[in-house]
Write a protein that holds these residues in place. Structure first.
Motif, PDB file in Angstrom:
ATOM      1  N   GLU A 197       0.898  -1.028  -0.176  1.00 12.81           N
ATOM      2  CA  GLU A 197       0.309  -0.174  -0.348  1.00 12.81           C
ATOM      3  C   GLU A 197       0.821   1.189   0.088  1.00 12.81           C
ATOM      4  O   GLU A 197       2.145   1.101   1.010  1.00 12.81           O
ATOM      5  CB  GLU A 197      -0.817  -0.122   1.242  1.00 12.81           C
ATOM      6  N   GLY A 198       0.428   2.114  -0.800  1.00 15.79           N
ATOM      7  CA  GLY A 198       1.861   3.801  -1.116  1.00 15.79           C
ATOM      8  C   GLY A 198       2.525   3.556  -2.036  1.00 15.79           C
ATOM      9  O   GLY A 198       3.419   4.765  -2.873  1.00 15.79           O
ATOM     10  N   ALA A 199       2.444   2.172  -2.379  1.00 14.93           N
ATOM     11  CA  ALA A 199       4.107   1.648  -3.504  1.00 14.93           C
ATOM     12  C   ALA A 199       2.747   2.402  -4.586  1.00 14.93           C
ATOM     13  O   ALA A 199       1.955   2.188  -5.197  1.00 14.93           O
ATOM     14  CB  ALA A 199       4.506   0.194  -3.778  1.00 14.93           C
ATOM     15  N   LEU A 200       4.650   2.335  -6.091  1.00 17.50           N
ATOM     16  CA  LEU A 200       4.058   2.664  -7.458  1.00 17.50           C
ATOM     17  C   LEU A 200       3.429   1.660  -7.380  1.00 17.50           C
ATOM     18  O   LEU A 200       3.855  -0.012  -7.612  1.00 17.50           O
ATOM     19  CB  LEU A 200       5.338   2.999  -8.357  1.00 17.50           C
ATOM     20  N   VAL A 201       1.526   1.381  -8.313  1.00 24.70           N
ATOM     21  CA  VAL A 201       1.904   0.472  -9.451  1.00 24.70           C
ATOM     22  C   VAL A 201       2.122   0.674 -10.650  1.00 24.70           C
ATOM     23  O   VAL A 201       1.979   1.653 -11.179  1.00 24.70           O
ATOM     24  CB  VAL A 201       0.785   0.036  -9.640  1.00 24.70           C
ATOM     25  N   LEU A 202       2.796  -0.769 -11.459  1.00 24.31           N
ATOM     26  CA  LEU A 202       3.066  -0.500 -13.080  1.00 24.31           C
ATOM     27  C   LEU A 202       2.699  -1.693 -13.270  1.00 24.31           C
ATOM     28  O   LEU A 202       2.918  -3.244 -12.720  1.00 24.31           O
ATOM     29  CB  LEU A 202       4.496  -0.655 -13.242  1.00 24.31           C
ATOM     30  N   LEU A 203       1.397  -1.559 -14.285  1.00 16.31           N
ATOM     31  CA  LEU A 203       1.199  -2.993 -14.692  1.00 16.31           C
ATOM     32  C   LEU A 203       1.493  -2.344 -16.761  1.00 16.31           C
ATOM     33  O   LEU A 203       0.539  -1.780 -16.854  1.00 16.31           O
ATOM     34  CB  LEU A 203      -0.398  -3.592 -15.224  1.00 16.31           C
ATOM     35  N   ARG A 204       2.143  -3.769 -17.200  1.00 12.47           N
ATOM     36  CA  ARG A 204       2.583  -4.317 -18.055  1.00 12.47           C
ATOM     37  C   ARG A 204       2.035  -4.571 -19.927  1.00 12.47           C
ATOM     38  O   ARG A 204       1.387  -5.388 -19.419  1.00 12.47           O
ATOM     39  CB  ARG A 204       4.292  -4.238 -18.428  1.00 12.47           C
ATOM     40  N   CYS A 205       2.020  -4.092 -20.632  1.00 14.15           N
ATOM     41  CA  CYS A 205       0.763  -4.053 -22.377  1.00 14.15           C
ATOM     42  C   CYS A 205       1.720  -3.652 -22.590  1.00 14.15           C
ATOM     43  O   CYS A 205       2.061  -2.751 -23.323  1.00 14.15           O
ATOM     44  CB  CYS A 205      -0.364  -3.229 -21.322  1.00 14.15           C
ATOM     45  N   ASN A 206       1.803  -4.767 -24.087  1.00 15.86           N
ATOM     46  CA  ASN A 206       2.027  -4.789 -25.961  1.00 15.86           C
ATOM     47  C   ASN A 206       1.309  -5.017 -26.210  1.00 15.86           C
ATOM     48  O   ASN A 206       0.132  -5.710 -26.091  1.00 15.86           O
ATOM     49  CB  ASN A 206       3.564  -5.008 -25.133  1.00 15.86           C
ATOM     50  N   TYR A 207       1.299  -4.349 -27.444  1.00 16.02           N
ATOM     51  CA  TYR A 207       0.183  -4.803 -28.249  1.00 16.02           C
ATOM     52  C   TYR A 207       1.170  -4.702 -29.588  1.00 16.02           C
ATOM     53  O   TYR A 207       2.387  -4.676 -29.922  1.00 16.02           O
ATOM     54  CB  TYR A 207      -0.789  -3.630 -28.667  1.00 16.02           C
ATOM     55  N   SER A 208       0.355  -5.096 -30.552  1.00 14.94           N
ATOM     56  CA  SER A 208       0.785  -5.565 -31.553  1.00 14.94           C
ATOM     57  C   SER A 208      -0.102  -5.087 -32.523  1.00 14.94           C
ATOM     58  O   SER A 208      -1.263  -5.503 -32.757  1.00 14.94           O
ATOM     59  CB  SER A 208       1.538  -6.651 -32.676  1.00 14.94           C
ATOM     60  N   SER A 209      -0.037  -4.369 -33.819  1.00 15.97           N
ATOM     61  CA  SER A 209      -1.387  -3.506 -34.863  1.00 15.97           C
ATOM     62  C   SER A 209      -0.471  -3.315 -35.804  1.00 15.97           C
ATOM     63  O   SER A 209       0.962  -2.346 -36.111  1.00 15.97           O
ATOM     64  CB  SER A 209      -1.853  -2.645 -33.788  1.00 15.97           C
ATOM     65  N   LEU A 258      -0.147   0.192 -17.949  1.00 18.39           N
ATOM     66  CA  LEU A 258      -0.921   1.462 -16.755  1.00 18.39           C
ATOM     67  C   LEU A 258      -0.199   1.666 -15.205  1.00 18.39           C
ATOM     68  O   LEU A 258       0.556   0.904 -14.902  1.00 18.39           O
ATOM     69  CB  LEU A 258      -2.316   0.965 -16.057  1.00 18.39           C
ATOM     70  N   THR A 259       0.153   2.694 -14.910  1.00 19.78           N
ATOM     71  CA  THR A 259       0.733   3.204 -13.708  1.00 19.78           C
ATOM     72  C   THR A 259      -0.303   3.764 -12.603  1.00 19.78           C
ATOM     73  O   THR A 259      -0.840   4.830 -13.632  1.00 19.78           O
ATOM     74  CB  THR A 259       1.852   4.414 -13.848  1.00 19.78           C
ATOM     75  N   LYS A 260       0.220   3.985 -11.543  1.00 17.09           N
ATOM     76  CA  LYS A 260      -0.831   4.375 -10.199  1.00 17.09           C
ATOM     77  C   LYS A 260      -0.414   5.042  -9.317  1.00 17.09           C
ATOM     78  O   LYS A 260       1.242   4.105  -8.789  1.00 17.09           O
ATOM     79  CB  LYS A 260      -1.621   3.653  -9.999  1.00 17.09           C
ATOM     80  N   PRO A 261       0.310   6.147  -9.027  1.00 16.38           N
ATOM     81  CA  PRO A 261       1.788   5.977  -8.460  1.00 16.38           C
ATOM     82  C   PRO A 261       1.402   5.652  -7.178  1.00 16.38           C
ATOM     83  O   PRO A 261       2.620   5.696  -5.823  1.00 16.38           O
ATOM     84  CB  PRO A 261       1.816   7.931  -8.044  1.00 16.38           C
ATOM     85  N   SER A 262       0.731   5.768  -6.190  1.00 16.87           N
ATOM     86  CA  SER A 262       0.060   5.075  -4.689  1.00 16.87           C
ATOM     87  C   SER A 262      -0.723   4.515  -4.198  1.00 16.87           C
ATOM     88  O   SER A 262      -2.251   4.713  -5.020  1.00 16.87           O
ATOM     89  CB  SER A 262      -0.138   6.228  -3.940  1.00 16.87           C
ATOM     90  N   ALA A 263      -0.506   3.069  -4.521  1.00 17.89           N
ATOM     91  CA  ALA A 263      -1.414   2.112  -4.524  1.00 17.89           C
ATOM     92  C   ALA A 263      -2.824   1.985  -3.157  1.00 17.89           C
ATOM     93  O   ALA A 263      -2.208   2.238  -2.455  1.00 17.89           O
ATOM     94  CB  ALA A 263      -0.536   0.115  -4.322  1.00 17.89           C
TER      95      ALA A 263
END
Lengths: 115, 115
Positions: B15-27, B76-81
């Motif tokens: 809780e309070g830590a950075l959230v980083l969820l990764r997404c790569n696409y091809s198009s 996708l990011t959020k500074p503070s979970a």
């Protein structure tokens, strides 16, 4: 403004029975999409319908599955002679015909369990 | 054909830590990209969408995502979970890059938030 409605929320069927899943899109939305979610998997596209027309059914299994979106009433996803492998969560989404970015609004899903 | 890859099926943060969820696409065409969140036994809720207007997209609940064409990424990011962020997150691309048609989803990333 009510969101996308799906019923039933939970459906239990025995092998060989029929399952009917209903979806009422948001007010003013005439595009409906059905997706299936298996455990530990993302959503997989099944079919895209507009009022009285199937636009794209490339994700639908060739047998036992059918979908419709009549002029009046909800969209129906029908699964005949269900098998255990049909157990999944089925989600309906709708979009507005004038939307430029394909923003889809999802219903709460129907969780189908086949015994 | 379009595809989406989400790196990491499970991510755990404090809780309070950075959230980083990764997404790569091809198009092969400029894509429309989306992040959705799914809470247990519920449908998908749109967090944010990329529609080529701006590369940094702000969404609901403090989330944002940056479109990087050179990296074909949309992380996708959020500074503070917050504890309430615990859910499953799906990245999606609009098939064919158009304003209609099905969405192609990644397999999802489950986010856990530790107190």
């Amino acid at each position: 403004n009510a969101g996308v409605m799906q019923n039933p929320r939970h459906l239990v069927r025995r092998r060989g029975q029929e399952a009917r899943l209903r979806c009422s899109p948001m007010k003013g939305h005439s595009h409906v999409y059905w997706y299936r979610q298996l455990p530990e998997e993302g959503l997989k596209f099944m079919v895209y319908l507009q009022k009285e027309n199937i636009i794209d059914e490339s994700g639908m299994p060739k047998e036992r599955f059918s979908a419709e979106f009549p002029k009046e009433g909800p969209s129906i996803l029908r699964i005949q002679q269900v098998v255990r492998g049909d157990s999944a969560a089925y989600f309906c989404a709708s979009s507005h015909p004038s939307d430029s970015y394909n923003e889809q609004f999802f219903g709460p899903g129907t969780r189908l369990t086949v015994l | 054909a379009q595809s989406v890859t989400q790196l990491g099926s499970h991510v755990s943060v404090s809780e309070g830590a950075l959230v980083l969820l990764r997404c790569n696409y091809s198009s092969s065409v400029p894509p429309y990209l989306f992040w959705y969140v799914q809470y247990p036994n519920q449908g998908l809720q749109l967090l944010l969408k990329y529609t080529s207007a701006a590369t940094l997209v702000k969404g609901i609940n403090g989330f944002e995502a940056e479109f990087k064409k050179s990296e074909t990424s949309f992380h996708l990011t959020k500074p503070s979970a917050h504890m309430s962020d615990a859910a499953e997150y799906f990245c999606a691309v609009s098939e064919g890059g158009g304003s209609q048609g099905n969405l192609i989803f990644g397999k999802g990333t489950k986010l856990s938030v530790k107190p």
